[in-house]
Structure formats: structure tokens, C-alpha cells
Design a protein around this motif. Structure first.
Motif, PDB file in Angstrom:
ATOM      1  N   CYS A  41       0.844  -1.188   0.000  1.00  0.00           N
ATOM      2  CA  CYS A  41       0.000   0.000   0.000  1.00  0.00           C
ATOM      3  C   CYS A  41       0.890   1.253   0.000  1.00  0.00           C
ATOM      4  O   CYS A  41       1.768   1.380   0.852  1.00  0.00           O
ATOM      5  CB  CYS A  41      -0.895  -0.014   1.225  1.00  0.00           C
ATOM      6  SG  CYS A  41      -1.832   1.497   1.430  1.00  0.00           S
TER       7      CYS A  41
ATOM      8  N   GLN B  69       0.163   4.097   0.996  1.00  0.00           N
ATOM      9  CA  GLN B  69      -0.127   4.918   2.177  1.00  0.00           C
ATOM     10  C   GLN B  69       0.490   4.344   3.448  1.00  0.00           C
ATOM     11  O   GLN B  69       1.054   5.062   4.248  1.00  0.00           O
ATOM     12  CB  GLN B  69      -1.639   5.016   2.384  1.00  0.00           C
ATOM     13  CG  GLN B  69      -2.304   6.057   1.519  1.00  0.00           C
ATOM     14  CD  GLN B  69      -3.556   6.615   2.186  1.00  0.00           C
ATOM     15  OE1 GLN B  69      -3.786   7.811   2.137  1.00  0.00           O
ATOM     16  NE2 GLN B  69      -4.355   5.761   2.798  1.00  0.00           N
ATOM     17  N   CYS B  70       0.321   3.036   3.683  1.00  0.00           N
ATOM     18  CA  CYS B  70       0.718   2.473   4.975  1.00  0.00           C
ATOM     19  C   CYS B  70       1.784   1.385   4.849  1.00  0.00           C
ATOM     20  O   CYS B  70       2.210   0.829   5.854  1.00  0.00           O
ATOM     21  CB  CYS B  70      -0.497   1.940   5.718  1.00  0.00           C
ATOM     22  SG  CYS B  70      -1.170   0.431   5.005  1.00  0.00           S
TER      23      CYS B  70
ATOM     24  N   CYS C  53      -6.117  -2.496   0.041  1.00  0.00           N
ATOM     25  CA  CYS C  53      -5.528  -2.426   1.375  1.00  0.00           C
ATOM     26  C   CYS C  53      -6.677  -2.305   2.366  1.00  0.00           C
ATOM     27  O   CYS C  53      -7.426  -1.322   2.343  1.00  0.00           O
ATOM     28  CB  CYS C  53      -4.589  -1.224   1.502  1.00  0.00           C
ATOM     29  SG  CYS C  53      -4.025  -0.981   3.206  1.00  0.00           S
TER      30      CYS C  53
ATOM     31  N   CYS D 142      -6.424   0.754   5.031  1.00  0.00           N
ATOM     32  CA  CYS D 142      -6.788   2.085   4.512  1.00  0.00           C
ATOM     33  C   CYS D 142      -8.139   2.069   3.789  1.00  0.00           C
ATOM     34  O   CYS D 142      -8.633   3.127   3.414  1.00  0.00           O
ATOM     35  CB  CYS D 142      -5.740   2.588   3.534  1.00  0.00           C
ATOM     36  SG  CYS D 142      -4.079   2.684   4.213  1.00  0.00           S
TER      37      CYS D 142
HETATM   38 ZN   LIG Z   1      -2.836   0.969   3.420  1.00  0.00          ZN
END
Ligand SMILES: [Zn+2]
Length: 148
Positions: free
Chosen positions: A28, A30-31, A61, A64
Motif C-alpha cells: 500500500c 499509504q501504509c 488495502c 486504509c
Molecule cells: Zn494501506
């Protein structure tokens, strides 16, 4: 992009269209957690055609609630769908707006001929659409490292 809610369900999921064919998004963005493949019924608006539903396997994901679709795969699937229905539409601008309840979508496939207003009862807009920006690797001029 004008933010007007289209679907009747509460907004759900974040969405990202990945324009980079060589970026597979196994993690991911983002994370950094591992993503997995999951099938969604995407709600897409296509210029000179209108709304359509497309079943598409995307990267997902769960932390998220982020759906990631590869642009090249999505466009290939759209072109395939329209090659029979309406070849003139292929290549038109489009916008992925949300998801459709998968159960309803499957029933629609089986029965066929659903009304557009009825379809919107089962559409959830995305909460947010994210941009994927990949910094190209390589050398940068020295000024880039010490911005004034
Ligand atoms: Zn994520």
C-alpha cells in the motif's frame, strides 16, 4: 472535480488509479502494508455513454480501505466491454466514481436491463480519490537538494 454525491449509499472506500504499468502496488502506498487482490463492481461514468458497471479485480488495502486499479488493465477491460456494445465510445474520457453493491451487480448481470435510477440506489461514491505520484529515480541537479 466537482464533489457531488451520485450514489445513494453512504460514501465508501478510497480509490486510486495507477497510471504506471511498472508499479505493481504489492504494498500500500499509504501504509506500506501488503495489499491483496479483491474483485469490486466499479461504477464508472463514460463521456457520450453514461454510467456503467464494471467488474474488476483490484489491489486492496484493508487497513486504509483503499482500492487501487491499474489504468492499463481498466482501460483494456473497458475497451473489451464496448467492442461489442458501442465501439465508438472506446477511448472516451471516463471517471471511476464509486462501487456498486456486488450482490446487486451480479443479479443485474443475470437478469439484465436494470434501470439507471435503480442502480444508483446501490452505488456508494468513493470517500476520496487519491493520486499516485512516483518520483522517478535517478540523479537530480544539485539545486534540487538545497531549495532556496
Ligand atoms: Zn494501506
Amino acid at each position: 472535480m466537482a464533489k457531488k454525491k451520485i450514489g445513494k449509499l453512504p460514501p465508501r472506500y478510497l480509490f486510486m488509479l495507477n497510471p504506471y504499468a511498472d508499479v505493481r502496488l504489492s504494498k500500500c502506498p499509504q501504509c506500506q502494508k501488503l495489499t491483496y487482490l479483491r474483485k469490486f463492481a466499479l461504477f464508472i461514468h463514460i463521456d457520450a455513454w453514461g454510467p456503467m458497471a464494471l467488474g474488476k479485480t483490484c489491489r486492496y488495502c484493508s487497513r486504509c480501505e483503499l482500492i487501487m486499479a491499474h489504468q492499463d488493465e481498466l482501460e483494456a477491460q473497458l475497451a473489451y466491454s464496448f467492442s461489442q456494445m458501442a465501439p465508438a465510445v472506446i477511448g472516451n474520457a471516463y471517471l471511476v466514481l464509486g462501487t456498486i453493491d456486488k450482490k446487486v451487480w451480479k443479479e443485474g448481470l443475470a437478469g439484465g436491463g436494470e434501470h439507471q435510477g435503480e442502480m444508483l440506489q446501490h452505488v456508494a461514491d468513493f470517500k476520496r480519490v487519491l493520486q499516485l505520484v512516483v518520483e522517478p529515480g535517478g540523479w537530480y541537479p544539485a539545486e534540487r537538494e538545497q531549495p532556496q
